[in-house]
Write a protein that holds these residues in place. Structure first.
Motif, PDB file in Angstrom:
ATOM      1  N   LEU A 173      49.695  51.164  53.100  1.00 14.81           N
ATOM      2  CA  LEU A 173      50.760  50.272  52.617  1.00 14.81           C
ATOM      3  C   LEU A 173      50.508  49.879  51.164  1.00 14.81           C
ATOM      4  O   LEU A 173      51.421  49.898  50.338  1.00 14.81           O
ATOM      5  CB  LEU A 173      50.835  49.025  53.504  1.00 14.81           C
ATOM      6  N   CYS A 174      49.275  49.515  50.847  1.00 17.73           N
ATOM      7  CA  CYS A 174      48.943  49.157  49.460  1.00 17.73           C
ATOM      8  C   CYS A 174      49.165  50.340  48.525  1.00 17.73           C
ATOM      9  O   CYS A 174      49.654  50.174  47.397  1.00 17.73           O
ATOM     10  CB  CYS A 174      47.492  48.678  49.379  1.00 17.73           C
ATOM     11  N   GLN A 175      48.830  51.549  48.971  1.00 16.55           N
ATOM     12  CA  GLN A 175      49.034  52.747  48.163  1.00 16.55           C
ATOM     13  C   GLN A 175      50.516  52.955  47.886  1.00 16.55           C
ATOM     14  O   GLN A 175      50.910  53.327  46.774  1.00 16.55           O
ATOM     15  CB  GLN A 175      48.455  53.965  48.897  1.00 16.55           C
ATOM     16  N   ASN A 176      51.368  52.705  48.888  1.00 20.12           N
ATOM     17  CA  ASN A 176      52.822  52.839  48.714  1.00 20.12           C
ATOM     18  C   ASN A 176      53.360  51.826  47.713  1.00 20.12           C
ATOM     19  O   ASN A 176      54.406  52.053  47.097  1.00 20.12           O
ATOM     20  CB  ASN A 176      53.540  52.673  50.053  1.00 20.12           C
ATOM     21  N   LEU A 177      52.667  50.708  47.550  1.00 19.15           N
ATOM     22  CA  LEU A 177      53.056  49.692  46.568  1.00 19.15           C
ATOM     23  C   LEU A 177      52.323  49.887  45.238  1.00 19.15           C
ATOM     24  O   LEU A 177      52.409  49.032  44.354  1.00 19.15           O
ATOM     25  CB  LEU A 177      52.757  48.298  47.113  1.00 19.15           C
ATOM     26  N   ASN A 178      51.610  51.011  45.106  1.00 17.28           N
ATOM     27  CA  ASN A 178      50.844  51.336  43.889  1.00 17.28           C
ATOM     28  C   ASN A 178      49.780  50.277  43.587  1.00 17.28           C
ATOM     29  O   ASN A 178      49.550  49.910  42.425  1.00 17.28           O
ATOM     30  CB  ASN A 178      51.779  51.490  42.680  1.00 17.28           C
ATOM     31  N   LEU A 179      49.136  49.812  44.636  1.00 21.25           N
ATOM     32  CA  LEU A 179      48.105  48.788  44.489  1.00 21.25           C
ATOM     33  C   LEU A 179      46.731  49.362  44.821  1.00 21.25           C
ATOM     34  O   LEU A 179      46.578  50.094  45.799  1.00 21.25           O
ATOM     35  CB  LEU A 179      48.394  47.608  45.420  1.00 21.25           C
ATOM     36  N   LYS A 180      45.744  49.014  43.993  1.00 20.15           N
ATOM     37  CA  LYS A 180      44.353  49.370  44.273  1.00 20.15           C
ATOM     38  C   LYS A 180      43.765  48.260  45.139  1.00 20.15           C
ATOM     39  O   LYS A 180      43.722  47.110  44.723  1.00 20.15           O
ATOM     40  CB  LYS A 180      43.557  49.510  42.980  1.00 20.15           C
ATOM     41  N   GLU A 232      30.815  41.650  63.403  1.00 16.10           N
ATOM     42  CA  GLU A 232      30.346  42.760  62.581  1.00 16.10           C
ATOM     43  C   GLU A 232      31.502  43.248  61.699  1.00 16.10           C
ATOM     44  O   GLU A 232      32.563  43.607  62.202  1.00 16.10           O
ATOM     45  CB  GLU A 232      29.838  43.902  63.461  1.00 16.10           C
ATOM     46  N   PHE A 233      31.278  43.277  60.354  1.00 18.92           N
ATOM     47  CA  PHE A 233      32.331  43.598  59.404  1.00 18.92           C
ATOM     48  C   PHE A 233      32.022  44.902  58.660  1.00 18.92           C
ATOM     49  O   PHE A 233      30.865  45.211  58.370  1.00 18.92           O
ATOM     50  CB  PHE A 233      32.514  42.452  58.394  1.00 18.92           C
ATOM     51  N   ARG A 234      33.122  45.638  58.358  1.00 14.68           N
ATOM     52  CA  ARG A 234      33.001  46.896  57.612  1.00 14.68           C
ATOM     53  C   ARG A 234      33.950  46.861  56.413  1.00 14.68           C
ATOM     54  O   ARG A 234      34.999  46.195  56.440  1.00 14.68           O
ATOM     55  CB  ARG A 234      33.360  48.090  58.509  1.00 14.68           C
ATOM     56  N   ASP A 235      33.583  47.588  55.350  1.00 15.99           N
ATOM     57  CA  ASP A 235      34.360  47.614  54.112  1.00 15.99           C
ATOM     58  C   ASP A 235      35.078  48.951  53.971  1.00 15.99           C
ATOM     59  O   ASP A 235      34.519  50.011  54.276  1.00 15.99           O
ATOM     60  CB  ASP A 235      33.443  47.401  52.903  1.00 15.99           C
ATOM     61  N   PHE A 236      36.324  48.893  53.452  1.00 18.08           N
ATOM     62  CA  PHE A 236      37.126  50.090  53.211  1.00 18.08           C
ATOM     63  C   PHE A 236      37.857  49.920  51.876  1.00 18.08           C
ATOM     64  O   PHE A 236      38.147  48.800  51.449  1.00 18.08           O
ATOM     65  CB  PHE A 236      38.155  50.297  54.332  1.00 18.08           C
ATOM     66  N   SER A 237      38.182  51.048  51.214  1.00 13.80           N
ATOM     67  CA  SER A 237      38.846  50.992  49.909  1.00 13.80           C
ATOM     68  C   SER A 237      39.710  52.230  49.715  1.00 13.80           C
ATOM     69  O   SER A 237      39.436  53.284  50.277  1.00 13.80           O
ATOM     70  CB  SER A 237      37.812  50.901  48.787  1.00 13.80           C
ATOM     71  N   ASN A 238      40.787  52.082  48.910  1.00 13.41           N
ATOM     72  CA  ASN A 238      41.629  53.240  48.589  1.00 13.41           C
ATOM     73  C   ASN A 238      41.440  53.715  47.151  1.00 13.41           C
ATOM     74  O   ASN A 238      42.226  54.518  46.647  1.00 13.41           O
ATOM     75  CB  ASN A 238      43.107  52.930  48.845  1.00 13.41           C
ATOM     76  N   CYS A 258      39.973  39.366  58.591  1.00 15.30           N
ATOM     77  CA  CYS A 258      40.413  40.328  57.566  1.00 15.30           C
ATOM     78  C   CYS A 258      40.440  39.668  56.197  1.00 15.30           C
ATOM     79  O   CYS A 258      40.947  38.551  56.043  1.00 15.30           O
ATOM     80  CB  CYS A 258      41.803  40.856  57.937  1.00 15.30           C
ATOM     81  N   SER A 259      39.899  40.373  55.191  1.00 12.12           N
ATOM     82  CA  SER A 259      39.978  39.923  53.803  1.00 12.12           C
ATOM     83  C   SER A 259      40.402  41.108  52.941  1.00 12.12           C
ATOM     84  O   SER A 259      39.787  42.178  53.006  1.00 12.12           O
ATOM     85  CB  SER A 259      38.627  39.376  53.336  1.00 12.12           C
ATOM     86  N   LEU A 260      41.472  40.917  52.154  1.00 14.68           N
ATOM     87  CA  LEU A 260      42.052  41.990  51.340  1.00 14.68           C
ATOM     88  C   LEU A 260      41.942  41.636  49.864  1.00 14.68           C
ATOM     89  O   LEU A 260      42.353  40.545  49.450  1.00 14.68           O
ATOM     90  CB  LEU A 260      43.519  42.199  51.724  1.00 14.68           C
ATOM     91  N   LEU A 261      41.384  42.557  49.073  1.00 17.88           N
ATOM     92  CA  LEU A 261      41.294  42.394  47.617  1.00 17.88           C
ATOM     93  C   LEU A 261      42.213  43.403  46.949  1.00 17.88           C
ATOM     94  O   LEU A 261      42.116  44.606  47.195  1.00 17.88           O
ATOM     95  CB  LEU A 261      39.855  42.610  47.142  1.00 17.88           C
ATOM     96  N   VAL A 262      43.133  42.906  46.090  1.00 18.65           N
ATOM     97  CA  VAL A 262      44.002  43.767  45.290  1.00 18.65           C
ATOM     98  C   VAL A 262      43.626  43.571  43.829  1.00 18.65           C
ATOM     99  O   VAL A 262      43.583  42.438  43.336  1.00 18.65           O
ATOM    100  CB  VAL A 262      45.490  43.430  45.519  1.00 18.65           C
ATOM    101  N   LYS A 263      43.358  44.667  43.108  1.00 18.12           N
ATOM    102  CA  LYS A 263      42.810  44.570  41.752  1.00 18.12           C
ATOM    103  C   LYS A 263      43.870  44.681  40.652  1.00 18.12           C
ATOM    104  O   LYS A 263      43.559  44.426  39.488  1.00 18.12           O
ATOM    105  CB  LYS A 263      41.753  45.659  41.551  1.00 18.12           C
ATOM    106  N   ASN A 264      45.102  45.066  41.002  1.00 12.26           N
ATOM    107  CA  ASN A 264      46.116  45.279  39.953  1.00 12.26           C
ATOM    108  C   ASN A 264      47.460  44.671  40.338  1.00 12.26           C
ATOM    109  O   ASN A 264      48.479  45.344  40.366  1.00 12.26           O
ATOM    110  CB  ASN A 264      46.273  46.771  39.656  1.00 12.26           C
ATOM    111  N   MET A 265      47.439  43.371  40.656  1.00 11.17           N
ATOM    112  CA  MET A 265      48.687  42.686  40.986  1.00 11.17           C
ATOM    113  C   MET A 265      49.624  42.679  39.768  1.00 11.17           C
ATOM    114  O   MET A 265      49.163  42.564  38.622  1.00 11.17           O
ATOM    115  CB  MET A 265      48.398  41.248  41.428  1.00 11.17           C
ATOM    116  N   PRO A 266      50.961  42.826  39.981  1.00 13.39           N
ATOM    117  CA  PRO A 266      51.914  42.917  38.864  1.00 13.39           C
ATOM    118  C   PRO A 266      52.205  41.549  38.247  1.00 13.39           C
ATOM    119  O   PRO A 266      53.305  40.996  38.386  1.00 13.39           O
ATOM    120  CB  PRO A 266      53.161  43.507  39.538  1.00 13.39           C
ATOM    121  N   THR A 267      51.234  40.988  37.552  1.00 15.32           N
ATOM    122  CA  THR A 267      51.395  39.644  36.988  1.00 15.32           C
ATOM    123  C   THR A 267      52.434  39.590  35.869  1.00 15.32           C
ATOM    124  O   THR A 267      52.926  38.510  35.538  1.00 15.32           O
ATOM    125  CB  THR A 267      50.046  39.145  36.444  1.00 15.32           C
TER     126      THR A 267
END
Length: 373
Positions: free
Chosen positions: A175-182, A192-198, A233-242
């Protein structure tokens, strides 16, 4: 209301007549041929053009066509002025792009009315254009919002088919990829927590920030970086369209909803896992009880078999001793011995079957324990 009017006529007297009829409240610029008119027209915007038809060089129709083909102000109202009253001449004026046509002679009221009406219509058209552009922008925003909301609803629907952390992380990052978000996401089950990234590997600082953000259970915005947090769940977006305030607001709402949806799914999965674990624990305890019962049964069988074996052997011994005093013939003794040996063999076979049954039960409980674990 004062207007700026471009007067185009090869006769200077007609300029004076038009200015006298329209009054001193308006501002006028005069051109005496088509070429000068176009040069003056290109320098500024006018509220209206009063254009004579018959002129040396370029006629009024040609000047009007050039105005309509201009790169700017080409929608300026044009009022043709002519002594020709033929319908063909009027049609020619409209074909050239004229907005109105007045024939000489005319009075001041008629000229003022024609100019007033043209400017009014032009202003209304400008207003309509602005409104149309605004409506188009609103429509495009609505379409875009619907598309983005559709992605969010599709994600919520897909979460019901996600049964692992990997599957859920794939849905979030897609979904984030479809919105052009990193984006990076941290998901957990049973502590137990795991990390994922696009976009690559999550660095230690980002991992720590995701953990801290998750513990806060709030939305944190730091320039182009935003954290959307919940218990699971914790989501980090690095390029929000400010740079686009409206889009930025939409994305904040959508991503917050995505994290809430993921959190609900993870909470449901955790409840399911806990229910399965509790069920397995019950089965394991039942297996342990059944194993102990089987051991007791096996002990009883073994003791019973040993007793039966001793009983048969004692019986055979007693019969053999008794046969010495009974005076049996050799044939009778052989028959009795064969009968006793046959009974002994049958008892041994029964014992062997009992041992096979015990082995089968042991194998079953071993497999059950492995399945539960």
């Amino acid at each position: 209301m004062p207007y700026s009017i471009l007067l185009v006529d090869d006769d200077e007297v007609n300029h004076d007549i038009a200015m006298t009829m329209l009054g001193e409240t308006h501002s006028y610029v005069s051109a005496f041929n088509g070429e000068d008119a176009l040069a003056l027209f290109s320098e500024r915007k006018y509220d209206a053009v009063l254009l004579d038809v018959v002129m040396p060089g370029m006629n009024g129709y040609e000047v009007c066509q050039a105005i309509r083909n201009a790169s700017s102000h080409n929608d300026t109202p044009v009022l043709f002025v002519s002594s020709k009253d033929c319908i063909d001449d009027k049609l020619e004026g409209f074909k050239a792009g004229g907005d109105d046509y007045i024939t000489k002679p005319f009075d001041a009221d008629e000229l003022a009315f024609r100019i007033e009406r043209l400017v009014k219509y032009s202003n209304e058209i400008d207003t309509l254009k602005v409104n149309c552009e605004a409506a188009e922008e609103v429509t495009m925003t609505a379409i875009t919002s619907c598309s983005e909301l559709g992605l969010c609803l599709e994600f919520i629907e897909n979460t019901y088919r996600c049964n692992t952390l990997s599957e859920l992380s794939t849905a979030i990052l897609a979904l984030c990829q479809n919105l052009n978000l990193k984006a990076s996401v941290q998901l957990g089950l049973l502590g137990e927590f795991r990390d994922f990234s696009n976009f690559g590997v999550i660095n230690p600082l980002e991992r720590e920030l995701l953990k801290k953000g998750r513990e806060s259970k709030t939305v944190i915005n730091i320039e182009k970086r935003s954290f959307f947090n919940s218990a699971y769940c914790s989501l980090l977006v690095k390029n929000m369209p400010t740079d686009d305030e409206e889009k930025y607001g939409r994305f904040n709402d959508i991503l917050a909803l995505v994290v809430r949806g993921a959190n609900a799914r993870l909470k449901s999965l955790e409840s399911n896992v806990q229910a399965i674990q509790a069920k397995n624990q019950g089965l394991k305890e039942l297996s342990q009880i059944a194993s102990k019962d089987l051991e007791s049964i096996e002990h009883i069988f073994r003791h019973y078999n040993e007793s039966c074996q001793e009983l048969i052997e004692r019986l055979i011994f007693d019969i053999e001793e008794s046969m010495l005093t009974f005076g049996f013939s050799d044939a009778q003794e052989r028959t009795i011995r064969e009968t006793l040996d046959g009974a002994k063999d049958d008892l041994q076979q029964i014992q062997a079957h009992s041992e096979d049954m015990s082995t089968t039960f042991n194998d079953f409980f071993i497999k059950l324990d492995k399945l539960i674990d």
